[in-house]
Design an enzyme around this catalytic site. Sequence first.
Site, PDB file in Angstrom:
ATOM      1  N   ASP A 104     -29.976   3.788 -14.666  1.00 50.17           N
ATOM      2  CA  ASP A 104     -28.713   4.489 -14.431  1.00 50.17           C
ATOM      3  C   ASP A 104     -27.596   3.507 -14.088  1.00 50.17           C
ATOM      4  O   ASP A 104     -27.849   2.377 -13.651  1.00 50.17           O
ATOM      5  CB  ASP A 104     -28.864   5.530 -13.317  1.00 50.17           C
ATOM      6  CG  ASP A 104     -29.223   4.909 -11.967  1.00 50.17           C
ATOM      7  OD1 ASP A 104     -30.072   3.993 -11.932  1.00 50.17           O
ATOM      8  OD2 ASP A 104     -28.646   5.334 -10.947  1.00 50.17           O
ATOM      9  N   GLU A 164     -31.100   4.755  -8.997  1.00 47.61           N
ATOM     10  CA  GLU A 164     -30.869   3.715  -7.998  1.00 47.61           C
ATOM     11  C   GLU A 164     -29.432   3.685  -7.509  1.00 47.61           C
ATOM     12  O   GLU A 164     -29.163   3.438  -6.322  1.00 47.61           O
ATOM     13  CB  GLU A 164     -31.263   2.349  -8.583  1.00 47.61           C
ATOM     14  CG  GLU A 164     -31.287   1.212  -7.572  1.00 47.61           C
ATOM     15  CD  GLU A 164     -29.964   0.459  -7.446  1.00 47.61           C
ATOM     16  OE1 GLU A 164     -29.865  -0.431  -6.572  1.00 47.61           O
ATOM     17  OE2 GLU A 164     -29.021   0.757  -8.225  1.00 47.61           O
TER      18      GLU A 164
END
Length: 396
Positions: A104, A164
């Site tokens: 991400d 994250e």
Amino acid sequence: MHETLENTASQAPSAPTAPALAWLTGQGQAMQDLLQKVVNIDSGSRDEAGVTAVAHALAERLRAAGVPVQFEPVPGYGVLLHAQVTPDEAAGKGAPIILMGHMDTVYPAGTVARRPFRVEDGRAYGPGVADMKSGLVLNVFVAEAFARCGGLAAPLHLFFSCDEEIGSPATRDLIMDKVRGARAVFNAEPGRVSGNVVTSRKGSMVVEFEVTGVAAHAGINHAAGASAIEALARKTLALHALTDPATGVTCNVGVVQGGIVPNMVAPHAKAEVDLRFTADTDPDALLERVRAIVEEASVPRTQGRITTARRTLPMKPTPDYLLALYQQGASALGFEVQGEFTGGAADSGLTASVGVPTLCATGPVGGHPHTEREYCELSTFVPRAQAVALAVLGHP
């Protein structure tokens, strides 16, 4: 144990004698091509389709090299990517070495359309190019090198997460369970601008809160209102006062929203706060200080409450032997690195917290993450992939 590992590190294969390193030497353009492919996929946190598309693009390369890949769905966030390369020798079984990363980014959908991947003066630009799609690509090619050339003495696992950038709310327990008992973790966050790796990090905490007030006409009966925006502003000043260079605590109110129309005393406001802290800070006590500020009636007849609080653990220092192992490989390849502390938080804090020796920022060198100026130094791709490969080869 460390003495034994230090002796092993001094015996790490040099570049000319390791087939995996020789194979990596010719992969610079292929690395850049895969980087372009994954950078040109929007994959902001909570973009399930985008994160999953990145996982498929990486898996395609791995599977073509004979590396088994599995996806683990994480509803609302995408998937986890699991892959592993198994040693040829039966003696090479046991605890794995893990190459880690996250798929991400911080960028919203539509960012790629506005500023897609491009290369200028040896640097690649684009959303997530350094943080950390280049690191994902590096890890994929290290795994492929061993799948094609052999040489492993221990299982090598890839583990790529999907949330994250927002503190790993859905995956933190999965990450800690996955790595517990591993021989070592190399987390491919971007190498520092200096070329250094990261040996300790701050932890982070994101707190979201809201304030309710009393609506009133701003001209006719201003005094009857109680402004949630004014209360939020006062809380912002108090929160920012938590910043203390002496203890390493920083506080930043980075997102604010509130009000309905200019001529109404605002009945509602909300904000998002980023806090950073070292391993010496008690995060529970810090959260209580934040809560006291949020819940204080900073303006009469207003009320604040925390709606969400999530945290990433500080990264405890990398064991000396693991840094030395990486440094010796880098030196054999012709570049020098040091370990450094950074205020940025990462999943390496989670892996270090369960006692796994962890080295972070083993990805290609990059700069200006989380901005439009984010870049990756393409010339560092191959040597830093080889340095990770040497560290894997040299680790017992």
